[in-house]
Structures are given as C-alpha cells and as structure tokens.
Design a protein around this motif. Structure first.
Motif, PDB file in Angstrom:
ATOM      1  N   PHE A  43       0.848  -1.187   0.000  1.00  0.00           N
ATOM      2  CA  PHE A  43       0.000   0.000   0.000  1.00  0.00           C
ATOM      3  C   PHE A  43       0.886   1.241   0.000  1.00  0.00           C
ATOM      4  N   THR A  44       0.875   1.970  -1.085  1.00  0.00           N
ATOM      5  CA  THR A  44       1.668   3.191  -1.191  1.00  0.00           C
ATOM      6  C   THR A  44       0.748   4.354  -1.561  1.00  0.00           C
ATOM      7  N   GLY A  45       1.250   5.550  -1.413  1.00  0.00           N
ATOM      8  CA  GLY A  45       0.488   6.736  -1.798  1.00  0.00           C
ATOM      9  C   GLY A  45      -0.776   6.894  -0.989  1.00  0.00           C
ATOM     10  N   LEU A  46      -1.857   7.248  -1.674  1.00  0.00           N
ATOM     11  CA  LEU A  46      -3.133   7.485  -1.000  1.00  0.00           C
ATOM     12  C   LEU A  46      -3.699   6.215  -0.378  1.00  0.00           C
ATOM     13  N   THR A  47      -3.438   5.082  -0.990  1.00  0.00           N
ATOM     14  CA  THR A  47      -3.913   3.825  -0.418  1.00  0.00           C
ATOM     15  C   THR A  47      -3.297   3.601   0.952  1.00  0.00           C
ATOM     16  N   GLY A  48      -2.018   3.936   1.112  1.00  0.00           N
ATOM     17  CA  GLY A  48      -1.352   3.804   2.401  1.00  0.00           C
ATOM     18  C   GLY A  48      -1.930   4.739   3.444  1.00  0.00           C
ATOM     19  N   PHE A  49      -2.261   5.960   3.040  1.00  0.00           N
ATOM     20  CA  PHE A  49      -2.863   6.906   3.976  1.00  0.00           C
ATOM     21  C   PHE A  49      -4.279   6.476   4.362  1.00  0.00           C
ATOM     22  N   PHE A  50      -5.056   5.984   3.410  1.00  0.00           N
ATOM     23  CA  PHE A  50      -6.388   5.475   3.748  1.00  0.00           C
ATOM     24  C   PHE A  50      -6.288   4.288   4.690  1.00  0.00           C
ATOM     25  N   PHE A  51      -5.300   3.436   4.461  1.00  0.00           N
ATOM     26  CA  PHE A  51      -5.079   2.292   5.343  1.00  0.00           C
ATOM     27  C   PHE A  51      -4.726   2.772   6.748  1.00  0.00           C
ATOM     28  N   TYR A  52      -3.893   3.814   6.843  1.00  0.00           N
ATOM     29  CA  TYR A  52      -3.534   4.379   8.145  1.00  0.00           C
ATOM     30  C   TYR A  52      -4.780   4.875   8.880  1.00  0.00           C
ATOM     31  N   PHE A  53      -5.621   5.652   8.191  1.00  0.00           N
ATOM     32  CA  PHE A  53      -6.824   6.182   8.832  1.00  0.00           C
ATOM     33  C   PHE A  53      -7.810   5.065   9.176  1.00  0.00           C
ATOM     34  N   LEU A  54      -7.847   4.007   8.389  1.00  0.00           N
ATOM     35  CA  LEU A  54      -8.681   2.855   8.725  1.00  0.00           C
ATOM     36  C   LEU A  54      -8.197   2.205  10.022  1.00  0.00           C
ATOM     37  N   ILE A  55      -6.892   2.070  10.161  1.00  0.00           N
ATOM     38  CA  ILE A  55      -6.333   1.512  11.392  1.00  0.00           C
ATOM     39  C   ILE A  55      -6.663   2.403  12.584  1.00  0.00           C
ATOM     40  N   MET A  56      -6.569   3.713  12.419  1.00  0.00           N
ATOM     41  CA  MET A  56      -6.874   4.630  13.514  1.00  0.00           C
ATOM     42  C   MET A  56      -8.366   4.605  13.867  1.00  0.00           C
ATOM     43  N   MET A  57      -9.235   4.422  12.873  1.00  0.00           N
ATOM     44  CA  MET A  57     -10.665   4.301  13.167  1.00  0.00           C
ATOM     45  C   MET A  57     -10.955   3.021  13.947  1.00  0.00           C
ATOM     46  N   VAL A  58     -10.311   1.938  13.566  1.00  0.00           N
ATOM     47  CA  VAL A  58     -10.481   0.677  14.292  1.00  0.00           C
ATOM     48  C   VAL A  58      -9.932   0.819  15.712  1.00  0.00           C
ATOM     49  N   ILE A  81     -10.443  10.207  22.620  1.00  0.00           N
ATOM     50  CA  ILE A  81     -10.443   8.872  22.033  1.00  0.00           C
ATOM     51  C   ILE A  81     -10.416   8.939  20.508  1.00  0.00           C
ATOM     52  N   LEU A  82     -11.145   9.877  19.944  1.00  0.00           N
ATOM     53  CA  LEU A  82     -11.297   9.889  18.497  1.00  0.00           C
ATOM     54  C   LEU A  82     -10.098  10.459  17.752  1.00  0.00           C
ATOM     55  N   VAL A  83      -9.458  11.516  18.276  1.00  0.00           N
ATOM     56  CA  VAL A  83      -8.380  12.152  17.520  1.00  0.00           C
ATOM     57  C   VAL A  83      -7.047  12.270  18.253  1.00  0.00           C
ATOM     58  N   GLU A  84      -6.996  11.972  19.516  1.00  0.00           N
ATOM     59  CA  GLU A  84      -5.742  12.121  20.267  1.00  0.00           C
ATOM     60  C   GLU A  84      -4.675  11.193  19.687  1.00  0.00           C
ATOM     61  N   GLY A  85      -3.603  11.759  19.202  1.00  0.00           N
ATOM     62  CA  GLY A  85      -2.481  10.984  18.686  1.00  0.00           C
ATOM     63  C   GLY A  85      -2.582  10.577  17.234  1.00  0.00           C
ATOM     64  N   VAL A  86      -3.710  10.821  16.586  1.00  0.00           N
ATOM     65  CA  VAL A  86      -3.864  10.413  15.183  1.00  0.00           C
ATOM     66  C   VAL A  86      -2.919  11.200  14.292  1.00  0.00           C
ATOM     67  N   PHE A  87      -2.867  12.513  14.460  1.00  0.00           N
ATOM     68  CA  PHE A  87      -2.044  13.335  13.573  1.00  0.00           C
ATOM     69  C   PHE A  87      -0.566  13.249  13.935  1.00  0.00           C
ATOM     70  N   GLY A  88      -0.258  12.986  15.185  1.00  0.00           N
ATOM     71  CA  GLY A  88       1.130  12.739  15.575  1.00  0.00           C
ATOM     72  C   GLY A  88       1.658  11.475  14.928  1.00  0.00           C
ATOM     73  N   GLY A  89       0.836  10.445  14.907  1.00  0.00           N
ATOM     74  CA  GLY A  89       1.209   9.207  14.230  1.00  0.00           C
ATOM     75  C   GLY A  89       1.342   9.397  12.737  1.00  0.00           C
ATOM     76  N   LEU A  90       0.524  10.278  12.188  1.00  0.00           N
ATOM     77  CA  LEU A  90       0.616  10.575  10.761  1.00  0.00           C
ATOM     78  C   LEU A  90       1.937  11.258  10.443  1.00  0.00           C
ATOM     79  N   MET A  91       2.386  12.149  11.313  1.00  0.00           N
ATOM     80  CA  MET A  91       3.679  12.806  11.105  1.00  0.00           C
ATOM     81  C   MET A  91       4.821  11.781  11.182  1.00  0.00           C
ATOM     82  N   VAL A  92       4.719  10.844  12.108  1.00  0.00           N
ATOM     83  CA  VAL A  92       5.724   9.776  12.190  1.00  0.00           C
ATOM     84  C   VAL A  92       5.740   8.982  10.898  1.00  0.00           C
TER      85      VAL A  92
END
Length: 119
Positions: A43-58, A81-92
């Motif tokens: 999963f690269t590009g946008l698919t990888g980012f969608f996968f990341y957000f799917l993992i964070m939603m789960v 619960i919903l957004v704490e750490g999501v964008f920090g993980g995205l930066m990582v």
C-alpha cells in the motif's frame, strides 16, 4: 471519576494523564505496525494513507469498546479517544516515508565515489 455533593463529575488528573498516555502509546504502536503491514502488502500513496486512517478508526472503536462507551468516566472529552495521537502518528508515518527517499540520493553519491577509487 469521583462525584461531589452536587453530582458534578471530577476526573483525577493522574488518571487522565495515564489514560491519554496509553492512547498515545497504542496509537504509536499501531502506526508502526500498520506501516510495516502496509509496506508488506504494497500500500503506497493514498492507499497507504487510507489504510492508516482505517487503522486509527479501528483503534478508536477498540478504545470506545474498552471503555464500554462510557467516555466521560475515563476521559474529559470524546476527542481524546477519536483524535488524540492520530495526527502525531501521521507525522511519524510521513517522516518514515521521507527519510529513506531523501537519504537514498546521498547514499548513492557516497557509494559511487567510493567505487570510483576516489576518497
């Protein structure tokens, strides 16, 4: 959570800090694990980012389930619960993607000069 005489909920600061720290650790772990899985599955590009957000939603759903959907017992707001750490993980995740691509040009330059016999 304790209650006063007026039944106003009070959250202990130490418990809130510990709960938020647990969320950040779990999201960091899931970011790393999800990045490895996304890389293995290609999963690269946008698919990888969608996968990341799917993992964070789960992960958010798992945290809600773990707290038995009683968020205000453990946290001061739903956003913890919903957004704490999501964008920090995205930066990582972005940094983990950019560092190899930035450094690969320097590595090729170093390897090519050493193979030419020059120092």
């Amino acid at each position: 959570m304790a209650a006063t005489g007026d039944d106003v909920p009070i959250i202990q600061a130490e418990n809130l800090t510990s709960n938020v720290r647990s969320i950040l650790y779990s999201r960091t772990f899931l970011s790393i694990t999800g990045g490895v899985v996304a890389g293995i599955w290609g999963f690269t590009g946008l698919t990888g980012f969608f996968f990341y957000f799917l993992i964070m939603m789960v992960a958010s759903l798992g945290l809600l389930t773990k707290s038995k959907f009683s968020v205000h017992t453990y946290f001061d707001s739903w956003s913890r619960i919903l957004v704490e750490g999501v964008f920090g993980g995205l930066m990582v995740r972005i940094i983990a993607i950019l560092i190899p691509s930035c450094c690969s040009g320097h590595l090729r330059m170093i390897l090519s000069t050493s193979s030419d016999g020059r120092s």
